[in-house]
Design a protein around this motif. Sequence first.
Motif, PDB file in Angstrom:
ATOM      1  N   LYS A 141      54.959  47.823  31.505  1.00  0.00           N
ATOM      2  CA  LYS A 141      54.182  46.638  31.878  1.00  0.00           C
ATOM      3  C   LYS A 141      54.752  45.951  33.115  1.00  0.00           C
ATOM      4  O   LYS A 141      54.110  45.074  33.695  1.00  0.00           O
ATOM      5  CB  LYS A 141      54.149  45.642  30.718  1.00  0.00           C
ATOM      6  N   ASP A 142      55.970  46.334  33.506  1.00  0.00           N
ATOM      7  CA  ASP A 142      56.621  45.706  34.660  1.00  0.00           C
ATOM      8  C   ASP A 142      55.914  46.057  35.958  1.00  0.00           C
ATOM      9  O   ASP A 142      55.417  47.174  36.132  1.00  0.00           O
ATOM     10  CB  ASP A 142      58.084  46.163  34.768  1.00  0.00           C
ATOM     11  N   THR A 143      55.936  45.130  36.876  1.00  0.00           N
ATOM     12  CA  THR A 143      55.383  45.354  38.212  1.00  0.00           C
ATOM     13  C   THR A 143      56.141  46.466  38.926  1.00  0.00           C
ATOM     14  O   THR A 143      55.571  47.173  39.746  1.00  0.00           O
ATOM     15  CB  THR A 143      55.452  44.046  39.024  1.00  0.00           C
ATOM     16  N   GLY A 144      57.417  46.624  38.588  1.00  0.00           N
ATOM     17  CA  GLY A 144      58.215  47.702  39.169  1.00  0.00           C
ATOM     18  C   GLY A 144      57.745  49.084  38.756  1.00  0.00           C
ATOM     19  O   GLY A 144      58.133  50.078  39.352  1.00  0.00           O
ATOM     20  N   ILE A 168      55.375  40.259  44.359  1.00  0.00           N
ATOM     21  CA  ILE A 168      56.731  40.173  44.911  1.00  0.00           C
ATOM     22  C   ILE A 168      57.616  39.322  44.000  1.00  0.00           C
ATOM     23  O   ILE A 168      58.759  39.679  43.715  1.00  0.00           O
ATOM     24  CB  ILE A 168      56.712  39.639  46.355  1.00  0.00           C
ATOM     25  N   VAL A 169      57.089  38.207  43.526  1.00  0.00           N
ATOM     26  CA  VAL A 169      57.849  37.346  42.607  1.00  0.00           C
ATOM     27  C   VAL A 169      58.209  38.129  41.344  1.00  0.00           C
ATOM     28  O   VAL A 169      59.352  38.082  40.878  1.00  0.00           O
ATOM     29  CB  VAL A 169      57.067  36.059  42.283  1.00  0.00           C
ATOM     30  N   SER A 170      57.266  38.859  40.795  1.00  0.00           N
ATOM     31  CA  SER A 170      57.537  39.662  39.599  1.00  0.00           C
ATOM     32  C   SER A 170      58.601  40.724  39.870  1.00  0.00           C
ATOM     33  O   SER A 170      59.502  40.934  39.049  1.00  0.00           O
ATOM     34  CB  SER A 170      56.265  40.344  39.097  1.00  0.00           C
ATOM     35  N   LEU A 171      58.507  41.387  40.999  1.00  0.00           N
ATOM     36  CA  LEU A 171      59.501  42.405  41.360  1.00  0.00           C
ATOM     37  C   LEU A 171      60.898  41.792  41.451  1.00  0.00           C
ATOM     38  O   LEU A 171      61.879  42.390  40.991  1.00  0.00           O
ATOM     39  CB  LEU A 171      59.132  43.069  42.692  1.00  0.00           C
ATOM     40  N   LEU A 172      60.977  40.598  42.019  1.00  0.00           N
ATOM     41  CA  LEU A 172      62.266  39.899  42.101  1.00  0.00           C
ATOM     42  C   LEU A 172      62.788  39.541  40.713  1.00  0.00           C
ATOM     43  O   LEU A 172      63.959  39.775  40.398  1.00  0.00           O
ATOM     44  CB  LEU A 172      62.136  38.630  42.948  1.00  0.00           C
ATOM     45  N   ARG A 173      61.946  38.996  39.886  1.00  0.00           N
ATOM     46  CA  ARG A 173      62.360  38.563  38.546  1.00  0.00           C
ATOM     47  C   ARG A 173      62.762  39.740  37.667  1.00  0.00           C
ATOM     48  O   ARG A 173      63.630  39.614  36.806  1.00  0.00           O
ATOM     49  CB  ARG A 173      61.262  37.742  37.890  1.00  0.00           C
TER      50      ARG A 173
END
Length: 106
Positions: free
Chosen positions: A59-62, A76-81
Amino acid sequence: MSECGFTKKDWALFREKIADWQEAYMDKLNKEYIELLSGEGRPSEKFWALEERIRNDKKDTGVQLRMSRSNCISNIVSLLREGAITMADLEEFSGELKENIRFITK
């Protein structure tokens, strides 16, 4: 010219970099899975722990994301988090995008 807190160049750069970021993130996850499977415990416990990790991690953006301009900043915020990228990975992006990201993530 800016749209929604980032430039057209930022959008093009994001599209260029996302595949490599995701590959690196999934490589990190694979190494964590290997550690999990190599650790102590019963095979069935490791199997089910891995299944749960994969179910959550996918489920992660990564791993996967909805690719659209309107989701650029939130992706981008999700990738950082998630730890898939760091602020250093955004070095080539505009000051405007980086400032928006810093504002959202503080």
